[in-house]
Write an enzyme that holds these catalytic residues in place. Structure first.
Site, PDB file in Angstrom:
ATOM      1  N   HIS A   1       0.805  -1.218   0.000  1.00  0.00           N
ATOM      2  CA  HIS A   1       0.000   0.000   0.000  1.00  0.00           C
ATOM      3  C   HIS A   1       0.844   1.276   0.000  1.00  0.00           C
ATOM      4  O   HIS A   1       0.324   2.360  -0.272  1.00  0.00           O
ATOM      5  CB  HIS A   1      -0.998   0.004   1.171  1.00  0.00           C
ATOM      6  CG  HIS A   1      -0.391   0.266   2.511  1.00  0.00           C
ATOM      7  ND1 HIS A   1      -0.136  -0.726   3.429  1.00  0.00           N
ATOM      8  CD2 HIS A   1      -0.005   1.428   3.108  1.00  0.00           C
ATOM      9  CE1 HIS A   1       0.375  -0.189   4.524  1.00  0.00           C
ATOM     10  NE2 HIS A   1       0.465   1.113   4.359  1.00  0.00           N
TER      11      HIS A   1
ATOM     12  N   ASP B   1      -0.030  -7.582   1.365  1.00  0.00           N
ATOM     13  CA  ASP B   1       0.458  -6.213   1.536  1.00  0.00           C
ATOM     14  C   ASP B   1       1.987  -6.145   1.555  1.00  0.00           C
ATOM     15  O   ASP B   1       2.587  -5.495   2.411  1.00  0.00           O
ATOM     16  CB  ASP B   1      -0.122  -5.589   2.811  1.00  0.00           C
ATOM     17  CG  ASP B   1      -0.040  -4.064   2.787  1.00  0.00           C
ATOM     18  OD1 ASP B   1       0.234  -3.497   1.718  1.00  0.00           O
ATOM     19  OD2 ASP B   1      -0.249  -3.436   3.847  1.00  0.00           O
TER      20      ASP B   1
ATOM     21  N   SER C   1       4.649   2.494   7.905  1.00  0.00           N
ATOM     22  CA  SER C   1       4.325   1.323   7.093  1.00  0.00           C
ATOM     23  C   SER C   1       5.523   0.848   6.284  1.00  0.00           C
ATOM     24  O   SER C   1       6.182   1.640   5.608  1.00  0.00           O
ATOM     25  CB  SER C   1       3.174   1.646   6.130  1.00  0.00           C
ATOM     26  OG  SER C   1       1.981   1.862   6.828  1.00  0.00           O
TER      27      SER C   1
END
Length: 311
Positions: A72, A138, A216
Site C-alpha cells: 500500500h 500487503d 508502514s
C-alpha cells in the site's frame, strides 16, 4: 539471502538502554525512506511533472539492492525513490575492521574532535522500480541500483517462537521524520487484518510500540536487533497511534519476498467457485457443506465435474 554481519554483538547482560542504542546504531542503515510520486500535467503548459504522493518506510533485504516494503506504500505511485543511510566511520575504525578480515561496506571519513564511538550518516537517494508485489499480503519488493557499500541488509530472525510480553523495537519514518525508533512489547499473536485487496492477512503480530502513518513497511525487531516482522497497520479511531499496531510475521514475509525476487509474482491455487456466505446459507437451512452458486467453465472445479446451483 545474505544476512547482515553483526560487527557489534549485543551482550546478554547489557543495560536495556545501552542495548537499544546499539541496536538502533546497527540497524538504522538497513532502514530506508520511500517517497512515491504521481505524474500531473501542468495547468499552464503541456509539461508533465512528478508530484509527491506519499512517504513510507522499508528495509534493505540483500546486497543486490532489493528493498522490502508494504504494497500500500507504492500501489498508487507512478514512480518511487529510496533514501538510504550510508554509515560514515572513523579511519582508525575502518582500518581495524579491515585488519580483522571483515569487509567494510561503509565509507570512511575523518571526523576530528568527535568521540570515536559516534557513527555519522549521509543520505543517498536512488530511483526505485517495483520487482513484484503481493496485494493479498500487503508486501512489495523494490530494486535500486546502489553500490554494495551503500547497502546494509537487515539481519533476519524468525517469528516461530515469539511470545507475548517480549520486547519489540520499530524503526520507521512516521510523518516523514526519518529513522524514528519506538519501543514496546508484543501484545498479541495470531491476529487478523485486512489487506489492500480486501482479503484477510492471518497470523499477524500485535504490538504496542508507537506506529503512525509513515511507519508502514518498516521493520519490527526483537531485542537483539533481528527482523521479526514488517509494520503494516494500526488500529486507531483518530488515525494516530493508539498503542495497537500490527506487523506481518517475518516467516510469512521471507517466503513471499524470496518468491517475488525469483518469479516477480505470487501464484496461489484456487478452486474456482463462487459460493453462498455462511450467514446466508444458514438462513436457508444449510448447516453442512457449502452451497456452490457458480462454477466458471475454465476453472479447476469445472474440470473436476462441479456444477453451480440452478433454480
Amino acid at each position: 539471502m545474505k544476512a547482515l554481519s553483526d560487527s557489534n554483538p549485543i551482550c546478554v547482560n547489557e543495560d536495556p538502554e545501552a542495548r537499544r542504542i546499539r541496536v538502533f546504531d546497527r540497524v538504522a542503515p538497513s532502514v530506508v525512506h520511500i517517497d512515491t510520486f504521481i505524474q500531473q500535467r501542468d495547468a499552464f503548459s503541456t509539461n508533465v511533472m512528478e508530484v509527491p504522493l506519499g512517504t513510507g518506510s522499508g528495509f534493505v533485504w540483500d546486497d543486490k539492492g532489493h528493498i522490502v516494503t508494504n504494497y500500500h506504500v507504492v500501489r498508487n505511485g507512478k514512480s518511487a525513490q529510496v533514501a538510504i543511510l550510508t554509515r560514515v566511520v572513523e579511519d582508525n575504525e575502518s582500518s581495524s575492521a579491515s585488519a580483522g578480515g571483515g569487509s567494510v561496506k561503509s565509507r570512511s571519513k575523518k571526523t576530528s574532535g568527535k568521540d570515536s564511538s559516534v557513527t555519522n550518516y549521509t543520505r543517498s537517494v536512488y530511483k526505485a522500480r517495483v520487482v513484484g508485489s503481493d496485494p493479498d499480503k500487503d508486501i512489495a519488493v523494490l530494486k535500486v541500483d546502489a553500490p554494495v557499500f551503500d547497502l546494509f541488509p537487515i539481519e533476519v530472525g524468525t517469528s516461530k517462537n515469539l511470545k507475548v510480553g517480549q520486547s519489540a523495537l520499530a524503526i520507521g519514518n512516521p510523518f516523514g521524520l526519518d529513522h524514528t525508533l519506538t519501543a514496546g512489547i508484543l501484545s498479541g499473536m495470531g491476529r487478523e487484518v485486512r489487506s489492500p485487496s480486501g482479503r484477510p492477512i492471518s497470523n499477524v503480530i500485535q504490538m504496542d510500540a508507537a506506529i503512525n502513518p509513515g511507519n508502514s513497511g518498516g521493520p519490527l525487531l526483537d531485542s537483539s536487533g533481528k527482523l521479526i516482522g514488517m509494520n503494516t497497520a494500526i488500529y486507531s479511531p483518530s488515525g494516530g497511534s493508539a498503542g495497537i499496531g500490527f506487523a506481518i510475521p517475518v516467516d510469512t514475509l521471507s517466503y513471499i519476498v524470496d518468491t517475488l525476487i525469483r518469479d516477480g509474482r505470487i501464484i496461489r491455487p484456487v478452486i474456482g467457485i463462487s459460493y453462498l456466505e455462511s450467514k446466508q446459507a444458514k438462513a436457508l437451512g444449510i448447516t453442512k457443506g457449502v452451497l456452490v452458486l457458480d462454477v466458471p467453465t475454465s476453472s479447476p472445479a469445472a474440470r473436476a465435474g462441479m456444477r453451480g446451483t440452478k433454480r
